[in-house]
Design a protein around this motif. Structure first.
Motif, short mmCIF file in Angstrom:
data_model
loop_
_atom_site.label_atom_id
_atom_site.label_comp_id
_atom_site.label_asym_id
_atom_site.label_seq_id
_atom_site.Cartn_x
_atom_site.Cartn_y
_atom_site.Cartn_z
N HIS A 12 -7.85 1.36 5.29
CA HIS A 12 -8.46 0.81 6.52
C HIS A 12 -9.95 0.55 6.35
O HIS A 12 -10.68 0.46 7.34
N GLY B 144 0.83 -1.19 0.00
CA GLY B 144 0.00 0.00 0.00
C GLY B 144 0.87 1.25 0.00
O GLY B 144 0.54 2.26 -0.63
N TYR B 145 2.00 1.17 0.70
CA TYR B 145 2.91 2.31 0.72
C TYR B 145 3.32 2.68 -0.71
O TYR B 145 3.20 3.83 -1.14
N LYS C 36 -4.41 -5.58 4.99
CA LYS C 36 -5.15 -5.38 6.25
C LYS C 36 -6.42 -6.22 6.18
O LYS C 36 -6.38 -7.40 6.54
N THR D 104 -5.22 -1.52 0.13
CA THR D 104 -4.15 -2.47 0.45
C THR D 104 -4.73 -3.88 0.49
O THR D 104 -5.93 -4.06 0.71
N ASP E 229 -7.81 7.11 -0.24
CA ASP E 229 -7.09 5.98 0.33
C ASP E 229 -8.07 5.21 1.22
O ASP E 229 -8.50 5.72 2.26
N1 PMP Z 1 -2.31 4.19 3.73
C1 PMP Z 1 -2.66 4.21 5.02
C2 PMP Z 1 -3.73 5.13 5.48
C3 PMP Z 1 -2.01 3.36 5.95
O1 PMP Z 1 -2.35 3.39 7.24
C4 PMP Z 1 -1.01 2.49 5.49
C5 PMP Z 1 -0.24 1.53 6.41
N2 PMP Z 1 -0.67 1.37 7.65
C6 PMP Z 1 -0.69 2.50 4.14
C7 PMP Z 1 -1.35 3.36 3.29
C8 PMP Z 1 0.36 1.56 3.60
O2 PMP Z 1 -0.21 0.30 3.40
P1 PMP Z 1 0.70 -1.02 3.46
O3 PMP Z 1 0.84 -1.40 4.88
O4 PMP Z 1 -0.05 -2.00 2.63
O5 PMP Z 1 2.01 -0.66 2.82
#
Ligand code: PMP
Length: 410
Positions: free
Chosen positions: A217, A115-116, A248, A245, A214
């Motif tokens: 969550h 997700g990052y 989660k 993502t 995004d």
């Molecule tokens: N967006 C949000 C709002 C997140 O909280 C996070 C990670 N906690 C991410 C993106 C990144 O997702 P990932 O853990 O899949 O890299």
């Protein structure tokens, strides 16, 4: 050695370093017995109940997802063999992208390894399309959004968290003819706050802005078939790009965007974090695909998570524990002190076999330390009641200000 690292280490004694090593907690989830896990501390195993996992629906242990991943390992092995454009695209990547586009009612979707990187890689491109785009970003947006916008080099305005009046004030002050992009989360990761999506969509329409939401969550957890908060509100089609993502609600790993084919193609072509890295192992894509498909047809997990969250809310209110009141499943219990927050987490673990990580700066501003509590679909009523009782005891023991004692005006 890097000079900053050397000076950091030189300020630490051997005991400090050994101490921080001792603090390290290894959590091994046990198949079939979730949410219990085994924690290893100081070389000793003990049983803990986990209350801070982002595997909110327990899909990391879902039989169908496990079987799909195992079958794909048998046929495709454990690695992808390359980047998506050079030998690393597999049938499962394509199937998963089609499934995600369909889930969100968008023309196309694109997978990233997390997700990052989905946020960083897509926003660094989209915020410069066209070149003179001005971005409006919520103050509490995640680091991956901030990094993507920074890497785009686009001009950016930050509006106060969930404050649509401030968003409108900033957007109205921008030149009428410049391209605009609004970026928000739908469920904020630390507070659990939900964005006022309909009002944001109204502003986007009024000022002709593109939107990027995004739903990290939210996907899996909310809306019909788990399509997220925008889908729950019936307004998913009012947002240009949705990002999510697989790590989660879907219990695996990976990230994605879904949106108009032309934008997705631009990201596919120009995003450095998509182009210049090895793709997800096919088996991960297969497991994630099974998880997404499973949650499109099963409401059991969503229902259980929402019941647990509701029960926890009511028990915390009864115990006078201060938390941010939201209609999401994330519960931010407000401690507001670094040491006390760590101590509360430690005592929950030592006395009650409960694992909740304290959230300290820089994840939250200093003075706003929280216990970020994540109930899970696989907790039962007993687990929730035990947890609330334990938290109440720790709150009293450490003399952490209660909701009624706290001065909320400061
Ligand atoms: N967006 C949000 C709002 C997140 O909280 C996070 C990670 N906690 C991410 C993106 C990144 O997702 P990932 O853990 O899949 O890299």
């Amino acid at each position: 050695m890097n000079v900053h690292l050397a000076s950091y280490l030189s300020g630490k004694t051997a005991d400090d370093l050994a101490g921080s090593k001792r603090e390290f907690l290894e959590i091994g989830r046990r198949s079939g017995n979730y949410p219990l896990a085994t924690a290893r501390r100081d070389g000793v195993d003990s049983e803990v109940s986990v209350w801070c996992s982002n595997d909110y629906l327990g899909m990391g242990q879902n039989r169908q997802a496990i079987a799909a991943m195992q079958a794909a390992i048998d046929t495709h092995g454990v690695g992808s063999g390359g980047s998506r454009n050079i030998g690393g695209t597999n049938h499962y990547h394509v199937l998963l992208e089609n499934e995600l586009a369909d889930l969100h009612g968008k023309e196309a979707a694109l997978l990233f390894t997390s997700g990052y990187t989905a946020n960083e890689g897509s926003l660094s491109v989209l915020a410069r399309m066209p070149e003179d785009t001005v971005v409006f970003s919520d103050a509490k947006n995640h680091a991956s959004i901030i990094d993507g916008l920074r890497h785009s080099g686009a001009k950016k305005h930050i509006f106060r968290h969930n404050d649509v009046a401030h968003l409108e004030e900033l957007i109205a002050a921008a030149p009428a003819d410049c391209p605009k992009l609004i970026v928000v989360e739908t469920v904020y990761s630390m507070s659990g706050n939900v964005a006022p999506l309909a009002e944001i969509a109204d502003i986007a329409d009024k000022y002709g802005a593109t939107t990027f939401i995004d739903e990290v969550h939210a996907v899996g957890m909310y809306g019909p078939q788990g399509a997220g908060i925008a889908a729950r509100e019936g307004i998913a089609d009012r947002f240009t790009v949705v990002m999510g993502t697989l790590a989660k609600g879907y219990g695996t790993v990976g990230g994605y965007i879904a949106g108009p084919a032309a934008l997705v193609d631009a990201v596919r072509t120009y995003s450095r974090s998509f182009v210049f890295t090895t793709s997800l192992p096919p088996a991960v894509a297969a497991g994630a695909l099974a998880s997404v498909q499973y949650l499109r047809s099963s409401d059991v997990e969503r229902k259980s998570l929402s019941e647990n969250a509701r029960l926890l809310h009511s028990l915390l209110i009864a115990a006078d524990i201060p938390f941010i009141s939201t209609d999401s499943h994330i519960v931010a219990a407000f401690v507001g002190d670094d040491d006390m927050c760590k101590r509360a987490s430690q005592l929950l673990f030592e006395r009650h076999g409960i694992y909740v990580q304290s959230i300290n700066a820089p994840s939250v501003p200093a003075g706003e330390e929280i216990l970020r509590i994540a109930p899970s679909a696989v907790h039962d009523q007993n687990d929730v009641e035990n947890f609330a009782r334990a938290l109440h005891g720790i709150w009293k023991e450490l003399n952490i200000p209660t909701a009624s004692a706290r001065d909320w005006s400061t």
